[in-house]
Design a protein around this motif. Structure first.
Motif, PDB file in Angstrom:
ATOM      1  N   HIS A   1      -0.204  -2.764   8.190  1.00 44.15           N
ATOM      2  CA  HIS A   1       0.061  -1.532   9.078  1.00 44.15           C
ATOM      3  C   HIS A   1      -1.035  -0.598   8.929  1.00 44.15           C
ATOM      4  CE1 HIS A   1       4.037  -2.852  10.518  1.00 44.15           C
ATOM      5  NE2 HIS A   1       4.420  -3.088   8.946  1.00 44.15           N
ATOM      6  N   GLY A   2      -2.323  -1.087   8.761  1.00 48.52           N
ATOM      7  CA  GLY A   2      -3.356  -0.139   8.328  1.00 48.52           C
ATOM      8  C   GLY A   2      -4.440  -0.166   9.558  1.00 48.52           C
TER       9      GLY A   2
ATOM     10  N   PHE B   1       6.794  -9.054  -1.257  1.00 51.20           N
ATOM     11  CA  PHE B   1       6.650  -8.345  -2.197  1.00 51.20           C
ATOM     12  C   PHE B   1       6.503  -6.760  -1.767  1.00 51.20           C
ATOM     13  CE2 PHE B   1       3.605  -5.899  -5.117  1.00 51.20           C
ATOM     14  CZ  PHE B   1       4.586  -5.420  -5.879  1.00 51.20           C
ATOM     15  N   ASN B   2       7.434  -6.117  -1.925  1.00 52.50           N
ATOM     16  CA  ASN B   2       7.541  -4.534  -1.582  1.00 52.50           C
ATOM     17  C   ASN B   2       7.157  -3.720  -2.740  1.00 52.50           C
ATOM     18  OD1 ASN B   2       8.823  -1.843  -1.240  1.00 52.50           O
ATOM     19  ND2 ASN B   2       8.871  -2.918   1.053  1.00 52.50           N
ATOM     20  N   LEU B   3       5.891  -3.105  -2.725  1.00 54.42           N
ATOM     21  CA  LEU B   3       5.414  -2.341  -3.855  1.00 54.42           C
ATOM     22  C   LEU B   3       6.388  -0.977  -4.188  1.00 54.42           C
ATOM     23  CD1 LEU B   3       3.157  -1.467  -5.776  1.00 54.42           C
ATOM     24  CD2 LEU B   3       1.752  -0.450  -3.940  1.00 54.42           C
ATOM     25  N   HIS B   4       6.860  -0.536  -2.971  1.00 52.85           N
ATOM     26  CA  HIS B   4       7.643   0.703  -3.503  1.00 52.85           C
ATOM     27  C   HIS B   4       8.785   0.472  -3.928  1.00 52.85           C
ATOM     28  CE1 HIS B   4       4.570   3.169  -1.097  1.00 52.85           C
ATOM     29  NE2 HIS B   4       4.584   2.324  -0.310  1.00 52.85           N
ATOM     30  N   ALA B   5       9.453  -0.647  -3.551  1.00 55.21           N
ATOM     31  CA  ALA B   5      10.992  -1.021  -3.997  1.00 55.21           C
ATOM     32  C   ALA B   5      10.909  -1.213  -5.445  1.00 55.21           C
ATOM     33  CB  ALA B   5      11.578  -1.922  -3.161  1.00 55.21           C
TER      34      ALA B   5
ATOM     35  N   TYR C   1       4.672 -16.369   1.724  1.00 62.03           N
ATOM     36  CA  TYR C   1       4.676 -15.156   0.727  1.00 62.03           C
ATOM     37  C   TYR C   1       3.855 -14.127   0.943  1.00 62.03           C
ATOM     38  CZ  TYR C   1       6.802 -12.094  -3.000  1.00 62.03           C
ATOM     39  OH  TYR C   1       7.418 -11.269  -3.696  1.00 62.03           O
ATOM     40  N   LEU C   2       4.315 -12.696   1.215  1.00 59.61           N
ATOM     41  CA  LEU C   2       3.179 -11.839   1.620  1.00 59.61           C
ATOM     42  C   LEU C   2       3.616 -10.559   0.656  1.00 59.61           C
ATOM     43  CD1 LEU C   2       5.167 -13.112   4.342  1.00 59.61           C
ATOM     44  CD2 LEU C   2       3.581 -11.750   5.516  1.00 59.61           C
ATOM     45  N   LEU C   3       2.249  -9.802   0.530  1.00 57.91           N
ATOM     46  CA  LEU C   3       2.140  -8.511   0.278  1.00 57.91           C
ATOM     47  C   LEU C   3       2.664  -7.566   1.335  1.00 57.91           C
ATOM     48  CD1 LEU C   3      -1.356  -8.342  -1.421  1.00 57.91           C
ATOM     49  CD2 LEU C   3       0.666  -9.329  -2.378  1.00 57.91           C
ATOM     50  N   HIS C   4       3.697  -6.811   1.106  1.00 53.88           N
ATOM     51  CA  HIS C   4       4.659  -6.363   2.253  1.00 53.88           C
ATOM     52  C   HIS C   4       4.097  -4.891   2.660  1.00 53.88           C
ATOM     53  CE1 HIS C   4       8.843  -5.402   3.925  1.00 53.88           C
ATOM     54  NE2 HIS C   4       8.051  -5.354   4.770  1.00 53.88           N
ATOM     55  N   GLY C   5       3.457  -4.970   3.857  1.00 59.87           N
ATOM     56  CA  GLY C   5       3.212  -3.732   4.358  1.00 59.87           C
ATOM     57  C   GLY C   5       1.957  -3.016   4.051  1.00 59.87           C
ATOM     58  N   ILE C   6       0.977  -3.610   3.798  1.00 55.75           N
ATOM     59  CA  ILE C   6      -0.444  -2.761   3.450  1.00 55.75           C
ATOM     60  C   ILE C   6      -0.839  -1.817   4.492  1.00 55.75           C
ATOM     61  CG2 ILE C   6      -2.931  -3.271   2.894  1.00 55.75           C
ATOM     62  CD1 ILE C   6      -2.437  -5.982   1.811  1.00 55.75           C
ATOM     63  N   GLN C   7      -1.286  -0.428   3.641  1.00 54.01           N
ATOM     64  CA  GLN C   7      -1.727   0.318   4.553  1.00 54.01           C
ATOM     65  C   GLN C   7      -2.764   1.162   3.892  1.00 54.01           C
ATOM     66  OE1 GLN C   7       1.440   3.373   6.089  1.00 54.01           O
ATOM     67  NE2 GLN C   7       3.184   1.811   5.323  1.00 54.01           N
ATOM     68  N   ASP C   8      -3.669   1.911   4.760  1.00 53.34           N
ATOM     69  CA  ASP C   8      -4.756   2.404   4.105  1.00 53.34           C
ATOM     70  C   ASP C   8      -4.469   3.155   2.738  1.00 53.34           C
ATOM     71  OD1 ASP C   8      -5.612   1.583   6.622  1.00 53.34           O
ATOM     72  OD2 ASP C   8      -6.687   3.307   6.994  1.00 53.34           O
ATOM     73  N   HIS C   9      -3.308   4.002   2.558  1.00 57.11           N
ATOM     74  CA  HIS C   9      -3.228   4.928   1.368  1.00 57.11           C
ATOM     75  C   HIS C   9      -2.819   4.134   0.166  1.00 57.11           C
ATOM     76  CE1 HIS C   9       0.803   4.817   3.169  1.00 57.11           C
ATOM     77  NE2 HIS C   9       1.112   5.285   2.054  1.00 57.11           N
TER      78      HIS C   9
END
Length: 370
Positions: A151-152, A85-89, A112-120
């Motif tokens: 990626h955090g 799941f891509n939050l930005h897209a 199934y993954l939450l895609h690319g969790i980063q700190d912000h």
């Protein structure tokens, strides 16, 4: 092919990523070359790979539809699909998941993954309801295993791990990031929580497939018959908590080489690991700034910039690509590279004589063009 037990299934230790499939360079939009890509999928399956990783945004959305079509001729229970799941897209997680099922031509997704969790953006992922929705889908069988790619920072990873019981986590893991970045700390956190690791970028987007001439020669002298990239793969193989190592293989040569590496469980010996770090030390100056984090540069900065932190992000950008500029979003705007006035007070204090202002200027230019 090496297989590993995961809950009640067996997955291939080598997984095929569908982010770098062969494309038609001469056509508008560089679409996937479906004939060549199908050949790779068929070769992978015939040689034991059963884990295929894609995402909503890969190949501008074409990756999922290609993979779904390519796998149709095989029994659905003979392979495992990982999707994200891509939050930005598209922040509408319900609509995105439904679209993914349609693209993949399946009624469930295995991993199934939450895609690319980063700190912000971690707060949004954890508060917008997507996790609870995906947990319900897991109960209904539309998702078999739920995890996230990360990626955090280690601090934020610990926070996410405390939120719920995750089935698996995907992190960027290779010997370079282990030695010079925080990959070891991320791996140790997941091992502490007893959560299996899916490895992305084991060859760092291909950058570890060829180092410098001197570094390559060191490894080739030790094992002339082994590719440089196989050293990176066998390094990952030595980590016991790794479940699957992903590789975005875009041609048959890469596929053959990786399959050959994973035909038997032969991780690097301790002596070979030491040699690999020597090669990595030879390679490092070509891609990064040798900041030691001493912070001598900070005391005279009129803008009070956290220069070691900014140079650390610079190194990530140089090694992994401009998308790593997103790490700057965790900083106040007045503490980002454009705030640098180029006074060079920092360089006068730097024991490594790093041209800090030049690197700040380069990052500023990258920010303005992306």
């Amino acid at each position: 092919m090496i297989y590993k037990k995961f809950q009640n299934i067996n997955v291939s230790s080598l997984g095929m990523g569908a982010m770098r499939l062969p494309v038609k360079e001469n056509e508008q939009g560089t679409p996937i070359d479906r004939e060549k890509a199908q050949e790779l999928i068929d070769y992978a399956i015939s040689h034991g790979i059963n884990y295929f990783d894609t995402a909503y945004i890969y190949h501008d959305g074409e990756s999922e539809s290609f993979l779904g079509q390519a796998l149709l001729k095989y029994p659905r229970d003979s392979y495992y699909i990982a999707d994200k799941f891509n939050l930005h897209a598209n922040p509408d997680y319900k609509a995105q998941f439904a679209e993914q099922l349609s693209r993949l031509q399946t009624n469930y997704i295995d991993f199934y993954l939450l895609h690319g969790i980063q700190d912000h953006i971690v707060d949004t992922f954890l508060s917008n309801g997507c996790v609870e929705y995906f947990e319900e889908l897991k109960k209904s069988g539309k998702i078999r295993y739920l995890g996230f790619s990360f990626h955090g920072s280690p601090k934020v990873l610990k926070r996410v791990m405390e939120e719920r019981s995750w089935d698996f986590v995907q992190i960027q893991l290779n010997y370079y990031d282990w030695t010079y970045n925080d990959a070891e700390e991320l791996y140790d956190i997941l091992e502490e929580y007893n959560v299996p690791v899916i490895v992305m970028e084991p060859v760092h987007g291909g950058r570890l497939a060829s180092l410098t001439p001197e570094a390559d020669a060191l490894l080739l002298e030790a094992e002339p018959e082994k590719s440089i990239s196989s050293w990176a793969m066998r390094w990952v193989m030595s980590l016991p908590n790794v479940l699957v190592t992903l590789s975005g293989m875009s041609n048959e040569e890469q596929l053959r080489d990786n399959i050959g590496t994973f035909e038997e469980n032969k991780p690097l010996t301790e002596q070979q690991k030491e040699l690999l770090i020597k090669a990595s030390d030879l390679y490092r100056p070509s891609v990064s700034v040798a900041c030691t984090g001493c912070r001598y540069c900070c005391s005279d900065c009129p803008k009070e910039l956290d220069i070691p932190r900014l140079l650390s992000i610079y190194n990530k950008v140089k090694m992994s690509g401009v998308w790593r500029l997103s790490f700057l979003e965790a900083l106040e705007e007045e503490k980002r590279p454009p705030a640098c006035i180029g006074c060079n007070a920092c360089q006068k204090q730097c024991p490594q004589n790093i041209d800090i202002s030049a690197h700040m200027k380069e990052m500023t230019e990258l920010l303005s063009s992306h």
